[in-house]
Design an enzyme around this catalytic site. Sequence first.
Site, PDB file in Angstrom:
ATOM      1  N   PRO A  89       0.802  -1.232   0.000  1.00 57.41           N
ATOM      2  CA  PRO A  89       0.000   0.000   0.000  1.00 57.41           C
ATOM      3  C   PRO A  89       0.831   1.277   0.000  1.00 57.41           C
ATOM      4  O   PRO A  89       1.889   1.338   0.615  1.00 57.41           O
ATOM      5  CB  PRO A  89      -0.816  -0.110   1.297  1.00 57.41           C
ATOM      6  CG  PRO A  89      -0.113  -1.122   2.132  1.00 57.41           C
ATOM      7  CD  PRO A  89       0.544  -2.071   1.179  1.00 57.41           C
ATOM      8  N   ASN A  90       0.301   2.254  -0.718  1.00 58.26           N
ATOM      9  CA  ASN A  90       0.846   3.625  -0.824  1.00 58.26           C
ATOM     10  C   ASN A  90       2.078   3.730  -1.719  1.00 58.26           C
ATOM     11  O   ASN A  90       2.529   4.844  -1.991  1.00 58.26           O
ATOM     12  CB  ASN A  90       1.149   4.228   0.566  1.00 58.26           C
ATOM     13  CG  ASN A  90      -0.094   4.274   1.424  1.00 58.26           C
ATOM     14  OD1 ASN A  90      -1.109   4.835   1.007  1.00 58.26           O
ATOM     15  ND2 ASN A  90      -0.059   3.652   2.583  1.00 58.26           N
ATOM     16  N   ARG A 116       5.284  10.982  -2.481  1.00 60.97           N
ATOM     17  CA  ARG A 116       5.059  10.680  -1.066  1.00 60.97           C
ATOM     18  C   ARG A 116       6.369  10.798  -0.279  1.00 60.97           C
ATOM     19  O   ARG A 116       7.307  10.032  -0.518  1.00 60.97           O
ATOM     20  CB  ARG A 116       4.536   9.245  -0.958  1.00 60.97           C
ATOM     21  CG  ARG A 116       4.415   8.720   0.455  1.00 60.97           C
ATOM     22  CD  ARG A 116       4.277   7.201   0.441  1.00 60.97           C
ATOM     23  NE  ARG A 116       4.143   6.673   1.784  1.00 60.97           N
ATOM     24  CZ  ARG A 116       4.394   5.407   2.120  1.00 60.97           C
ATOM     25  NH1 ARG A 116       4.787   4.544   1.220  1.00 60.97           N
ATOM     26  NH2 ARG A 116       4.239   5.009   3.362  1.00 60.97           N
ATOM     27  N   TYR A 125      11.408   8.185   0.952  1.00 65.87           N
ATOM     28  CA  TYR A 125      11.222   7.122  -0.044  1.00 65.87           C
ATOM     29  C   TYR A 125      11.894   7.393  -1.391  1.00 65.87           C
ATOM     30  O   TYR A 125      11.861   6.548  -2.275  1.00 65.87           O
ATOM     31  CB  TYR A 125       9.716   6.880  -0.251  1.00 65.87           C
ATOM     32  CG  TYR A 125       9.027   6.420   1.004  1.00 65.87           C
ATOM     33  CD1 TYR A 125       9.255   5.136   1.498  1.00 65.87           C
ATOM     34  CD2 TYR A 125       8.182   7.258   1.724  1.00 65.87           C
ATOM     35  CE1 TYR A 125       8.649   4.700   2.664  1.00 65.87           C
ATOM     36  CE2 TYR A 125       7.564   6.835   2.896  1.00 65.87           C
ATOM     37  CZ  TYR A 125       7.798   5.561   3.360  1.00 65.87           C
ATOM     38  OH  TYR A 125       7.204   5.130   4.511  1.00 65.87           O
ATOM     39  N   ASN A 152       7.696  -5.845  -0.988  1.00 64.64           N
ATOM     40  CA  ASN A 152       7.741  -4.702  -0.077  1.00 64.64           C
ATOM     41  C   ASN A 152       6.334  -4.591   0.504  1.00 64.64           C
ATOM     42  O   ASN A 152       5.438  -4.029  -0.137  1.00 64.64           O
ATOM     43  CB  ASN A 152       8.125  -3.432  -0.828  1.00 64.64           C
ATOM     44  CG  ASN A 152       8.194  -2.234   0.113  1.00 64.64           C
ATOM     45  OD1 ASN A 152       7.711  -2.293   1.237  1.00 64.64           O
ATOM     46  ND2 ASN A 152       8.785  -1.157  -0.358  1.00 64.64           N
ATOM     47  N   ALA A 195       3.140  -0.908   4.948  1.00 61.40           N
ATOM     48  CA  ALA A 195       2.589  -0.938   6.315  1.00 61.40           C
ATOM     49  C   ALA A 195       2.029  -2.306   6.708  1.00 61.40           C
ATOM     50  O   ALA A 195       1.931  -2.620   7.907  1.00 61.40           O
ATOM     51  CB  ALA A 195       1.512   0.136   6.467  1.00 61.40           C
ATOM     52  N   HIS A 216       3.798  -4.673   9.421  1.00 60.24           N
ATOM     53  CA  HIS A 216       3.763  -4.572  10.876  1.00 60.24           C
ATOM     54  C   HIS A 216       2.532  -5.218  11.514  1.00 60.24           C
ATOM     55  O   HIS A 216       2.487  -5.344  12.723  1.00 60.24           O
ATOM     56  CB  HIS A 216       3.872  -3.095  11.280  1.00 60.24           C
ATOM     57  CG  HIS A 216       4.921  -2.374  10.481  1.00 60.24           C
ATOM     58  ND1 HIS A 216       6.257  -2.702  10.570  1.00 60.24           N
ATOM     59  CD2 HIS A 216       4.826  -1.406   9.527  1.00 60.24           C
ATOM     60  CE1 HIS A 216       6.937  -1.937   9.720  1.00 60.24           C
ATOM     61  NE2 HIS A 216       6.101  -1.156   9.077  1.00 60.24           N
ATOM     62  N   ASP A 225       0.491 -15.417   6.651  1.00 65.89           N
ATOM     63  CA  ASP A 225       0.002 -16.776   6.418  1.00 65.89           C
ATOM     64  C   ASP A 225       0.009 -17.117   4.935  1.00 65.89           C
ATOM     65  O   ASP A 225       0.281 -18.261   4.549  1.00 65.89           O
ATOM     66  CB  ASP A 225      -1.420 -16.935   6.975  1.00 65.89           C
ATOM     67  CG  ASP A 225      -1.416 -17.102   8.488  1.00 65.89           C
ATOM     68  OD1 ASP A 225      -0.322 -17.192   9.076  1.00 65.89           O
ATOM     69  OD2 ASP A 225      -2.518 -17.133   9.078  1.00 65.89           O
ATOM     70  N   GLU A 247      11.739 -10.146   1.947  1.00 62.11           N
ATOM     71  CA  GLU A 247      11.044  -8.917   2.356  1.00 62.11           C
ATOM     72  C   GLU A 247      11.980  -7.738   2.143  1.00 62.11           C
ATOM     73  O   GLU A 247      13.128  -7.774   2.601  1.00 62.11           O
ATOM     74  CB  GLU A 247      10.685  -9.042   3.846  1.00 62.11           C
ATOM     75  CG  GLU A 247      10.091  -7.791   4.456  1.00 62.11           C
ATOM     76  CD  GLU A 247      10.023  -7.874   5.987  1.00 62.11           C
ATOM     77  OE1 GLU A 247      10.172  -8.974   6.558  1.00 62.11           O
ATOM     78  OE2 GLU A 247       9.821  -6.821   6.608  1.00 62.11           O
ATOM     79  N   HIS A 272      12.446  -3.246   1.990  1.00 60.22           N
ATOM     80  CA  HIS A 272      11.938  -1.916   2.328  1.00 60.22           C
ATOM     81  C   HIS A 272      12.870  -0.862   1.751  1.00 60.22           C
ATOM     82  O   HIS A 272      14.093  -1.027   1.781  1.00 60.22           O
ATOM     83  CB  HIS A 272      11.857  -1.746   3.852  1.00 60.22           C
ATOM     84  CG  HIS A 272      10.976  -2.765   4.498  1.00 60.22           C
ATOM     85  ND1 HIS A 272       9.614  -2.627   4.555  1.00 60.22           N
ATOM     86  CD2 HIS A 272      11.271  -3.956   5.065  1.00 60.22           C
ATOM     87  CE1 HIS A 272       9.099  -3.700   5.149  1.00 60.22           C
ATOM     88  NE2 HIS A 272      10.075  -4.522   5.466  1.00 60.22           N
ATOM     89  N   LEU A 273      12.285   0.211   1.255  1.00 60.86           N
ATOM     90  CA  LEU A 273      13.084   1.319   0.722  1.00 60.86           C
ATOM     91  C   LEU A 273      13.867   1.987   1.847  1.00 60.86           C
ATOM     92  O   LEU A 273      15.061   2.244   1.741  1.00 60.86           O
ATOM     93  CB  LEU A 273      12.164   2.348   0.063  1.00 60.86           C
ATOM     94  CG  LEU A 273      11.435   1.888  -1.207  1.00 60.86           C
ATOM     95  CD1 LEU A 273      10.205   2.747  -1.441  1.00 60.86           C
ATOM     96  CD2 LEU A 273      12.367   1.962  -2.409  1.00 60.86           C
ATOM     97  N   SER A 274      13.176   2.277   2.939  1.00 64.93           N
ATOM     98  CA  SER A 274      13.809   2.976   4.065  1.00 64.93           C
ATOM     99  C   SER A 274      14.294   1.949   5.087  1.00 64.93           C
ATOM    100  O   SER A 274      13.925   0.768   5.023  1.00 64.93           O
ATOM    101  CB  SER A 274      12.793   3.920   4.720  1.00 64.93           C
ATOM    102  OG  SER A 274      11.766   3.160   5.332  1.00 64.93           O
ATOM    103  N   ARG A 330      13.311   4.115  12.359  1.00 66.29           N
ATOM    104  CA  ARG A 330      12.167   5.030  12.298  1.00 66.29           C
ATOM    105  C   ARG A 330      11.289   4.854  13.548  1.00 66.29           C
ATOM    106  O   ARG A 330      11.794   4.549  14.614  1.00 66.29           O
ATOM    107  CB  ARG A 330      11.406   4.796  10.982  1.00 66.29           C
ATOM    108  CG  ARG A 330      12.307   5.077   9.757  1.00 66.29           C
ATOM    109  CD  ARG A 330      11.598   4.802   8.462  1.00 66.29           C
ATOM    110  NE  ARG A 330      10.435   5.689   8.284  1.00 66.29           N
ATOM    111  CZ  ARG A 330       9.497   5.502   7.362  1.00 66.29           C
ATOM    112  NH1 ARG A 330       9.558   4.452   6.550  1.00 66.29           N
ATOM    113  NH2 ARG A 330       8.488   6.346   7.254  1.00 66.29           N
ATOM    114  N   ARG A 363       7.439   0.517  13.471  1.00 59.17           N
ATOM    115  CA  ARG A 363       7.980  -0.025  12.218  1.00 59.17           C
ATOM    116  C   ARG A 363       9.092  -1.054  12.450  1.00 59.17           C
ATOM    117  O   ARG A 363       9.567  -1.696  11.517  1.00 59.17           O
ATOM    118  CB  ARG A 363       8.542   1.093  11.336  1.00 59.17           C
ATOM    119  CG  ARG A 363       7.494   2.022  10.794  1.00 59.17           C
ATOM    120  CD  ARG A 363       8.073   2.944   9.741  1.00 59.17           C
ATOM    121  NE  ARG A 363       7.247   4.134   9.580  1.00 59.17           N
ATOM    122  CZ  ARG A 363       6.186   4.207   8.777  1.00 59.17           C
ATOM    123  NH1 ARG A 363       5.820   3.171   8.042  1.00 59.17           N
ATOM    124  NH2 ARG A 363       5.484   5.314   8.709  1.00 59.17           N
TER     125      ARG A 363
END
Length: 295
Positions: A10-11, A18, A23, A74, A77, A80, A87, A98, A100-102, A107, A111
């Site tokens: 998402p996002n 954003r 990001y 990725n 959110a 978390h 599952d 998995e 993540h950009l950041s 943070r 997170r």
Amino acid sequence: MNRILIIHGPNLNLLGSREPEIYGCDTLDEVNTYIRNTTAEYGVDLDFFQSNHEGAVIDRLHAARTEVNGVVINPAAFTHYSLALRDAIAAVGLPTVEVHLSDIHQREDFRRVSVIEPVCLLQIAGHRKDSYVYGVEALLGHAVVEQFAGEAASLAGTDARLRRAVQLLHERFPKFDWTGIYLLEGEELRLHNFIGAPSPHTRIPVGQGICGAAVAEEATIIVPDVNADPRYLACSVETRSEIVVPIYSEDRIVGEIDIDSHRPDAFHEHDRWYLERMADQLGRHFNFEEIVWDD
Ligand code: SME
């Protein structure tokens, strides 16, 4: 590993506008183009998918089960709190990384926890769009280790296993310009087999060079810029970065995997991850009596 699904949660459709300080400035299309271009040398087909909807991500994973060999996700959110996504990854059973950009560990507190991580091979965070590239490389490294593990029993002894490992790694990663294995003979490392330009360093005392330092420190060493490291013993003037990974057998170092790249800063934590797994395979059933020296 010839088809990989890249999932953005998402996002991430808003990338570019954003919070660019966190990001980056690239749009999602630009990030996807970057991932495709940067991994083109691996000859792997990439599928891309983005959704803001948990169920849609899960449905895509279910469909991927028979379509792809691995997943780079990725989860944004969802990382978390989405036990449904966790599952789904476990149920589908595809090797999954998995990303993540950041750096989610630097943070907000919420997170730092990933409910996805336990069902993934590896978590890679904080390298911006390169996190995805490293995710693809981690899946390729995983596949090499799995292939080696599958073949190992049928290979004729330790010597053949050491040569096959060098061959598989060198063939898979174009950034590996020199791939070799040194074995420990007393207080000296002796070059066993390699692919690349001949090295003048066929014997290296423990404590000398990056290779000797890895034995002395009993640790993997990554050198992003060999010219800035006074320990470095040059094999080729073209070498810019190096990784050395100890091989343990029954808790003792018996040798090491040494890889040089002509590319600066070619090795990161994900390379350490699959190379240490390869070293672990090589340390199993290690028998010095079966070694054949070329010189
Ligand atoms: N660079 C290594 C020596 C081996 S060659 O790179 C193959 C070192 O500093 O120990």
